[in-house]
Design a protein around this motif. Structure first.
Motif, PDB file in Angstrom:
ATOM      1  N   SER A 179      15.028  31.571  50.705  1.00  0.00           N
ATOM      2  CA  SER A 179      16.083  30.650  50.265  1.00  0.00           C
ATOM      3  C   SER A 179      16.298  30.740  48.753  1.00  0.00           C
ATOM      4  O   SER A 179      17.438  30.652  48.287  1.00  0.00           O
ATOM      5  CB  SER A 179      15.763  29.215  50.671  1.00  0.00           C
ATOM      6  OG  SER A 179      14.548  28.783  50.090  1.00  0.00           O
ATOM      7  N   GLU A 185      19.720  31.843  46.936  1.00  0.00           N
ATOM      8  CA  GLU A 185      20.351  31.012  45.901  1.00  0.00           C
ATOM      9  C   GLU A 185      20.743  31.855  44.692  1.00  0.00           C
ATOM     10  O   GLU A 185      21.820  31.665  44.121  1.00  0.00           O
ATOM     11  CB  GLU A 185      19.413  29.886  45.472  1.00  0.00           C
ATOM     12  CG  GLU A 185      19.298  28.767  46.476  1.00  0.00           C
ATOM     13  CD  GLU A 185      18.262  27.722  46.084  1.00  0.00           C
ATOM     14  OE1 GLU A 185      17.886  27.652  44.881  1.00  0.00           O
ATOM     15  OE2 GLU A 185      17.818  26.981  46.976  1.00  0.00           O
ATOM     16  N   ARG A 222      24.495  32.500  43.382  1.00  0.00           N
ATOM     17  CA  ARG A 222      24.850  32.202  41.989  1.00  0.00           C
ATOM     18  C   ARG A 222      25.518  33.425  41.344  1.00  0.00           C
ATOM     19  O   ARG A 222      26.519  33.297  40.645  1.00  0.00           O
ATOM     20  CB  ARG A 222      23.611  31.785  41.208  1.00  0.00           C
ATOM     21  CG  ARG A 222      23.925  31.422  39.776  1.00  0.00           C
ATOM     22  CD  ARG A 222      22.698  31.057  38.962  1.00  0.00           C
ATOM     23  NE  ARG A 222      23.119  30.737  37.626  1.00  0.00           N
ATOM     24  CZ  ARG A 222      23.279  29.511  37.152  1.00  0.00           C
ATOM     25  NH1 ARG A 222      23.032  28.474  37.911  1.00  0.00           N
ATOM     26  NH2 ARG A 222      23.693  29.331  35.917  1.00  0.00           N
TER      27      ARG A 222
END
Length: 150
Positions: free
Chosen positions: A82, A86, A90
């Protein structure tokens, strides 16, 4: 005999690398990747990348793109998928340059891991990855595959 130095509660990785200007460095690393800024001068910038020290040094020599991901790149290995995702999200949100898109390397093998390569404005390549089997990050001596090298 011990070949590793003793561990402490405070060990950081440090990497210095070339850039051609500080504002573009800030745009990619601070705004794009979320690095925290440290000390700054017209010629250098210290940043924290997930708690590790990056130091960008301005050079006036031309910086040429590599012809592939080897031999030089740097990055992080995430312990959680995870967290890796992320960072990928981003990078996409901030329209960073993907040198290689996110992919699964060595699927259905012990070495299986997610990887993505970004390229900063100065042709430095960054790899971010997550191994499904964390034992092979430093172990897995029976395997000879390293990255995409035969």
């Amino acid at each position: 005999m011990d070949t590793q130095p003793p561990t402490t509660d405070f060990i950081l990785f440090h990497l210095a690398f070339p850039v051609t200007n500080i504002p573009e460095t800030k745009a990619f690393y601070q705004q794009g990747l979320g690095c925290e800024l440290g000390r700054e001068s017209p010629q250098s910038l210290i940043m924290s990348l997930y708690g590790h020290q990056l130091v960008a040094h301005v050079t006036h020599q031309p910086l040429e793109p590599q012809k592939g991901i080897y031999p030089r790149h740097f990055g992080l290995v995430f312990s959680q998928e995870s967290a890796w995702q992320e960072l990928v999200d981003r990078a996409e949100k901030h329209q960073l340059s993907f040198y290689q898109p996110p992919r699964l390397r060595f699927p259905d093998q012990a070495l299986e891991h997610f990887t993505v390569f970004l390229e900063d404005p100065f042709h430095n390549l960054l790899e971010f990855k997550h191994y499904r089997n964390s034992d092979v990050i430093f172990g897995g001596h029976e395997f000879k595959q390293i990255g995409d090298m035969p």
